[in-house]
Design an enzyme around this catalytic site. Structure first.
Site, mmCIF file in Angstrom:
data_model
loop_
_atom_site.group_PDB
_atom_site.id
_atom_site.type_symbol
_atom_site.label_atom_id
_atom_site.label_comp_id
_atom_site.label_asym_id
_atom_site.label_seq_id
_atom_site.Cartn_x
_atom_site.Cartn_y
_atom_site.Cartn_z
ATOM 1 N N ASP A 157 0.791 3.977 -3.200
ATOM 2 C CA ASP A 157 0.385 5.408 -2.943
ATOM 3 C C ASP A 157 1.438 6.393 -3.801
ATOM 4 O O ASP A 157 1.108 7.232 -4.533
ATOM 5 C CB ASP A 157 0.358 5.685 -1.674
ATOM 6 C CG ASP A 157 -0.070 7.147 -1.440
ATOM 7 O OD1 ASP A 157 -0.964 7.695 -1.538
ATOM 8 O OD2 ASP A 157 0.965 7.805 -0.858
ATOM 9 N N ASP A 177 -7.035 1.255 0.419
ATOM 10 C CA ASP A 177 -5.606 0.561 0.824
ATOM 11 C C ASP A 177 -5.372 -0.641 -0.036
ATOM 12 O O ASP A 177 -4.192 -0.739 -0.648
ATOM 13 C CB ASP A 177 -5.674 0.041 2.198
ATOM 14 C CG ASP A 177 -5.511 1.587 3.252
ATOM 15 O OD1 ASP A 177 -5.410 2.625 2.876
ATOM 16 O OD2 ASP A 177 -5.772 0.973 4.571
ATOM 17 N N GLU A 222 0.893 -1.246 0.002
ATOM 18 C CA GLU A 222 -0.092 0.039 -0.060
ATOM 19 C C GLU A 222 0.969 1.354 0.225
ATOM 20 O O GLU A 222 0.617 2.214 -0.808
ATOM 21 C CB GLU A 222 -0.961 -0.019 1.421
ATOM 22 C CG GLU A 222 -1.637 1.204 1.420
ATOM 23 C CD GLU A 222 -2.083 1.442 2.719
ATOM 24 O OE1 GLU A 222 -2.447 2.783 3.183
ATOM 25 O OE2 GLU A 222 -2.141 0.434 3.622
ATOM 26 N N GLU A 267 -4.531 0.696 -3.472
ATOM 27 C CA GLU A 267 -2.951 1.025 -3.685
ATOM 28 C C GLU A 267 -2.122 -0.302 -3.668
ATOM 29 O O GLU A 267 -1.121 -0.172 -4.333
ATOM 30 C CB GLU A 267 -2.712 1.941 -2.508
ATOM 31 C CG GLU A 267 -3.404 3.249 -2.756
ATOM 32 C CD GLU A 267 -3.271 4.241 -1.636
ATOM 33 O OE1 GLU A 267 -3.696 5.483 -1.581
ATOM 34 O OE2 GLU A 267 -3.044 3.651 -0.551
#
EC number: 3.1.26.3
Length: 227
Positions: A49, A118, A45, A121
Site C-alpha cells: 500500500d 489486498d 499488503e 498490494e
C-alpha cells in the site's frame, strides 16, 4: 522453491520473474490458508500500500506539473483505493493464483473485491522486496496503464458534486436508499436510489454499494445539469 504452473503464469502476466519465489507465494496466500509454517500476505499488503502510494504520488506530480494539492488528492485516492487495485488484479487474473482456505474458496473468494485488492498490494510489495523500488514502480505503472492519464475525470466524485449542486440551491443533501440487494453473498448486486427534495431521483446497480451510489449520483447529476 519451484513455482506452480499458476504462479509461473502469473509471473508472465506481471512481466516479472522472481529471484525469491517464496515472496510471490506469500503474496498470494490469504489468511484462510496461513499456518505456523505458511505466512499469509497481510504484512506484504501493508508494505505494498505504501509503495503504491509513493509511485502514484510521483506519477501524478510528473503528469500534471501545475496541479495543486487540492486537485492531486482526489486523483491519488482514485488510483490507490481498493476498488482500483481489485480492477488491476482482475486485469491480470490474480484471483486464479490465490491460495485460499476451503471456506473462502467456496464463498467465491477469488472474485471478492477486498481480497483481490489486498492481494494486489501484497504482490507489489513482493516485487519491491525482491527487486527494489525502480522495478516495482515500472511494474505498477505498466499495470495501471492509462488510469494515471485518465484519473482527473475518474476522480470527480459524483456524490460530492451532487451535494454541492444541492447546497448551492439551498436544498438538503441528497438521500440514498438501498432499493434491493440480490445475488449470492460472494457476488451481491445492489440497487441504490438517490433523491433530492425537489422530487428528482435516479437509480443504479452495481456489485459494490459505494459504486452503485456513485453511479446513481452521476445519473441524477447529469439530469439536473441538463435542466
Amino acid at each position: 522453491m519451484k513455482l506452480s504452473a499458476e504462479l509461473k503464469a502469473l509471473e508472465a502476466r506481471l512481466g516479472y520473474t522472481f529471484e525469491r519465489p517464496d515472496l510471490l507465494v506469500r503474496a498470494v496466500t490469504h489468511s484462510s490458508m496461513s499456518s505456523p509454517t505458511r505466512q499469509d500476505n497481510q504484512r506484504l499488503e501493508f508494505l505494498g500500500d505504501r509503495v503504491l502510494g509513493l509511485v502514484m504520488s510521483e506519477a501524478l506530480l510528473e503528469h500534471d506539473k501545475s496541479a495543486s494539492e487540492g486537485q492531486l488528492a482526489p486523483r491519488f485516492n482514485a488510483l490507490v483505493r481498493k476498488e482500483t487495485c481489485a480492477d488491476v488484479a482482475r486485469d491480470i487474473d490474480l484471483g486464479a493464483a490465490l491460495k485460499l482456505g476451503r471456506s473462502e474458496m467456496m464463498s467465491g473468494g477469488r472474485r471478492k473485491q477486498a481480497l483481490l485488492g489486498d492481494a494486489m498490494e501484497a504482490v507489489i510489495a513482493a516485487v519491491y522486496r525482491d527487486a527494489g523500488f525502480d522495478i516495482a514502480r515500472d511494474m505498477i505503472l505498466r499495470l495501471w496503464g492509462a488510469r494515471v492519464q485518465s484519473v482527473e475525470a475518474d476522480a470527480r466524485d459524483p456524490k460530492t458534486s451532487l451535494q454541492e449542486w444541492a447546497q448551492a440551491r439551498k436544498l438538503p443533501p441528497p438521500k440514498y436508499d438501498l432499493v434491493q440487494r440480490s445475488g449470492p453473498d460472494h457476488a451481491p448486486v445492489f440497487k441504490i436510489a438517490v433523491r433530492l427534495e425537489n422530487g428528482l431521483s435516479a437509480e443504479a446497480t452495481d456489485s459494490s454499494k459505494r459504486k452503485a451510489e456513485q453511479a446513481a449520483a452521476k445519473a441524477l447529476l447529469a439530469e439536473v445539469e441538463k435542466g
